[in-house]
Design an enzyme around this catalytic site. Structure first.
Site, PDB file in Angstrom:
ATOM      1  CD  GLU A  45      -2.875  -1.331   2.478  1.00  0.00           C
ATOM      2  OE1 GLU A  45      -2.592  -0.484   3.398  1.00  0.00           O
ATOM      3  OE2 GLU A  45      -3.379  -2.295   2.549  1.00  0.00           O
ATOM      4  CG  ASP A  97      -1.826  -0.316  -3.150  1.00  0.00           C
ATOM      5  OD1 ASP A  97      -3.042  -0.404  -2.153  1.00  0.00           O
ATOM      6  OD2 ASP A  97      -0.840   0.481  -3.333  1.00  0.00           O
ATOM      7  CD  GLU A 114      -4.740  -7.856   1.878  1.00  0.00           C
ATOM      8  OE1 GLU A 114      -5.641  -7.119   2.526  1.00  0.00           O
ATOM      9  OE2 GLU A 114      -3.388  -7.702   2.202  1.00  0.00           O
TER      10      GLU A 114
HETATM   11  O1  G3I Z   1      -3.640  -7.636  19.330  1.00  0.00           O
HETATM   12  C1  G3I Z   1      -3.973  -6.586  19.873  1.00  0.00           C
HETATM   13  C2  G3I Z   1      -4.457  -6.198  21.301  1.00  0.00           C
HETATM   14  O2  G3I Z   1      -3.429  -6.795  22.009  1.00  0.00           O
HETATM   15  C3  G3I Z   1      -5.096  -5.081  21.783  1.00  0.00           C
HETATM   16  O3  G3I Z   1      -5.723  -5.051  22.875  1.00  0.00           O
HETATM   17  C4  G3I Z   1      -6.035  -4.654  20.703  1.00  0.00           C
HETATM   18  C5  G3I Z   1      -6.573  -3.025  20.949  1.00  0.00           C
HETATM   19  O4  G3I Z   1      -6.717  -2.431  19.894  1.00  0.00           O
HETATM   20  O5  G3I Z   1      -5.486  -4.630  19.417  1.00  0.00           O
HETATM   21  C6  G3I Z   1      -4.605  -5.730  18.994  1.00  0.00           C
HETATM   22  O6  G3I Z   1      -4.289  -5.565  17.858  1.00  0.00           O
HETATM   23  C7  G3I Z   1      -5.138  -5.524  16.586  1.00  0.00           C
HETATM   24  C8  G3I Z   1      -4.819  -6.440  15.581  1.00  0.00           C
HETATM   25  O7  G3I Z   1      -5.603  -6.300  14.519  1.00  0.00           O
HETATM   26  C9  G3I Z   1      -5.026  -7.793  16.243  1.00  0.00           C
HETATM   27  O8  G3I Z   1      -6.497  -8.044  16.343  1.00  0.00           O
HETATM   28  C10 G3I Z   1      -4.782  -3.915  16.139  1.00  0.00           C
HETATM   29  O9  G3I Z   1      -5.186  -3.000  16.947  1.00  0.00           O
HETATM   30  C11 G3I Z   1      -5.450  -3.876  14.685  1.00  0.00           C
HETATM   31  O10 G3I Z   1      -4.982  -2.548  14.125  1.00  0.00           O
HETATM   32  C12 G3I Z   1      -5.102  -4.885  13.727  1.00  0.00           C
HETATM   33  O11 G3I Z   1      -5.885  -4.777  12.602  1.00  0.00           O
HETATM   34  C13 G3I Z   1      -5.269  -5.519  11.516  1.00  0.00           C
HETATM   35  C14 G3I Z   1      -4.929  -4.490  10.416  1.00  0.00           C
HETATM   36  O12 G3I Z   1      -4.646  -5.137   9.143  1.00  0.00           O
HETATM   37  C15 G3I Z   1      -3.805  -3.339  10.947  1.00  0.00           C
HETATM   38  O13 G3I Z   1      -2.655  -3.995  11.140  1.00  0.00           O
HETATM   39  C16 G3I Z   1      -6.412  -6.363  10.940  1.00  0.00           C
HETATM   40  O14 G3I Z   1      -6.558  -7.417  11.943  1.00  0.00           O
HETATM   41  C17 G3I Z   1      -5.783  -6.918   9.625  1.00  0.00           C
HETATM   42  O15 G3I Z   1      -6.941  -7.645   9.055  1.00  0.00           O
HETATM   43  C18 G3I Z   1      -5.858  -5.777   8.872  1.00  0.00           C
HETATM   44  O16 G3I Z   1      -5.305  -6.322   7.613  1.00  0.00           O
HETATM   45  C19 G3I Z   1      -4.881  -5.320   6.444  1.00  0.00           C
HETATM   46  C20 G3I Z   1      -3.828  -5.910   5.641  1.00  0.00           C
HETATM   47  O17 G3I Z   1      -2.544  -6.225   6.475  1.00  0.00           O
HETATM   48  C21 G3I Z   1      -3.500  -5.149   4.630  1.00  0.00           C
HETATM   49  N1  G3I Z   1      -4.241  -4.862   3.597  1.00  0.00           N
HETATM   50  C22 G3I Z   1      -5.675  -4.323   4.421  1.00  0.00           C
HETATM   51  C23 G3I Z   1      -5.989  -5.285   5.214  1.00  0.00           C
HETATM   52  C24 G3I Z   1      -7.406  -4.976   6.124  1.00  0.00           C
HETATM   53  O18 G3I Z   1      -7.334  -3.686   6.843  1.00  0.00           O
END
Ligand code: G3I
Length: 417
Positions: free
Chosen positions: A198, A256, A323
């Site tokens: 991205e 992306d 994805e």
């Molecule tokens: O694990 C922590 C936990 O310890 C904490 O208490 C909680 C509170 O916010 O957050 C948890 O982490 C979260 C994690 O997912 C696991 O659930 C993060 O905040 C959250 O930002 C994270 O979101 C992920 C996101 O990418 C950002 O990294 C999503 O699961 C994941 O599906 C998403 O995937 C992205 C791809 O990597 C790139 N393309 C888009 C796709 C969807 O957004």
């Protein structure tokens, strides 16, 4: 269609968006408990399991899923589905920088869930996600721009050395010749990486300026500190690291979203990957493939999907639908039987279009982003089930979309595509 009529409708209780405020701090687990309550908001329609298995639907299309390491360790139903349905897995979050280098220079490869699942469940392919992204960063990187620089170093040099060390160390870990995580040919199970994720915005420009929304920067610290050359540098470091481990087969992807809704972005991605393709290391192009995320919805234009696939295919690179999920959540279109029909049809269409327009030797496969609505990032993000974007529901029952996707992979392709 014929056997679909025989399917037993297990649950079809209609759909209501959960009401009530979910506090921002609400954990995913708490949310899932809430969603699973029998409060009239139960799952969407599910159909009886007929024993169909996605990974065997078409020998020329590898099918993957984004997997969650916590659920693999704690949820047997989820684990069984991953084992049964897919022949490739992408770590949803486990290989992001925030998890692999939580503190500067302290790499943490202790969680072997992904590798063990890949090995134990038939030596599945692992698709690495992701080496360089403006999100998924540890705080020590996010905060770097405001720290004092070491003497004699520019910010660009500092960030470049962080970029290069991260890529080199992470690739070396999964490409370690002594690793036990190998396929039957003695090659690493991890066969590909999203090297850069991205880098571009919806206008096709490089993400740059800091723009914090919900605690996440929509700009890119990599661009701001190194400039646009960070993309080329990242791919070069990745190729160099793989070759240093003796891995001449590792496939390197630019991943992306938006190919299907922004013509400007599609064009910029095309130009960027074509430029990267001209750059070689040890005589080999530094890029092998393109990840087209396809976080789409039931209204996404098929003509746009087709156009995007044709344009990306014309690069000659590998094409990974990386994805895929198809949301029901479109304003003005409440959850309904019609929306579910549109969803199942679109899953079928995407599979058919991929097969029709991407030749077998350019296919890296189709990866679903999450297994079911229960673990979907969309359920987590919106705190409701309005998207219901996956092939399996809140109890991991098979939705109508599952069967249509299977058919899209498996049946002859009608001329109408
Ligand atoms: O694990 C922590 C936990 O310890 C904490 O208490 C909680 C509170 O916010 O957050 C948890 O982490 C979260 C994690 O997912 C696991 O659930 C993060 O905040 C959250 O930002 C994270 O979101 C992920 C996101 O990418 C950002 O990294 C999503 O699961 C994941 O599906 C998403 O995937 C992205 C791809 O990597 C790139 N393309 C888009 C796709 C969807 O957004």
């Amino acid at each position: 269609m014929t056997c679909e009529k025989e399917f037993i409708m297990k649950i079809s209780m209609g759909f209501l968006v959960l009401t009530g405020i979910v506090h921002p701090g609400c954990s995913k687990d708490a949310l899932q408990k809430e969603l699973s309550k029998d409060n009239g908001v139960k799952n969407v329609q599910v159909l009886a399991d007929t024993g169909k298995v996605l990974q065997f639907a078409n020998p020329n299309v590898i099918i993957g899923a984004a997997v969650n390491v916590k659920l693999l360790a704690t949820d047997g139903i989820y684990r069984d589905l991953v084992k049964k349905q897919y022949n490739s897995i992408s770590p949803e979050n486990a290989m992001k920088m925030i998890n692999l280098q939580p503190q500067e220079g302290n790499f943490d490869f202790s969680d072997k869930t992904i590798e063990n699942v890949a090995l134990d469940f038939g030596k599945k392919r692992i698709h690495g996600h992701t080496l360089v992204w403006h999100r998924g960063l540890p705080n020590w990187v996010k905060n770097l721009e405001t720290t004092t620089l070491p003497n004699g170093t520019t910010r660009a040099q500092q960030m470049d050395s962080i970029l290069s060390r991260h890529i080199r160390t992470v690739i070396a870990n999964y490409d370690n010749p002594a690793s036990i995580y190998k396929d039957n040919n003695g090659k690493p199970l991890l066969k590909s990486w999203d090297v850069v994720n991205e880098a571009l915005d919806d206008n096709g420009d490089y993400r740059a300026t800091q723009n914090i929304s919900n605690g996440e920067d929509k700009g890119s610290i990599w661009y701001r500190t190194i400039g646009k050359s960070y993309v080329q540098k990242a791919f070069t470091y990745a190729r160099k690291a793989a070759e240093a481990q003796g891995d001449t087969d590792l496939k390197l992807f630019y991943n992306d979203y938006g190919h299907e809704y922004s013509a400007k972005k599609l064009d910029s991605i095309y130009k960027m990957v074509m430029a990267l393709k001209q750059i070689t290391f040890n005589g080999k192009p530094i890029i092998d493939g393109i990840g087209m995320q396809f976080h789409i919805n039931i209204n996404t234009s098929l003509a746009n999907i087709k156009n995007a696939l044709i344009k990306m295919k014309s690069t000659g690179l590998l094409i990974h639908i990386a994805e895929l999920d198809i949301s029901l959540n479109k304003p003005g279109l409440p959850f309904s039987a019609a929306a579910l029909d549109a969803q199942k049809q679109k899953y079928k269409d995407v599979a058919m279009l991929y097969r029709k327009y991407v030749p077998a030797n350019q296919r890296w496969g189709i990866t679903l982003w999450n297994v079911g609505d229960k673990d979907s990032w969309l359920t987590y993000t919106s705190n409701t089930q309005v998207d219901a974007a996956c092939l399996f529901d809140l109890d991991y029952g098979q939705k109508p979309a599952f069967f249509q996707f299977y058919d899209g992979l498996n049946l002859d392709i009608p001329a109408s595509y």
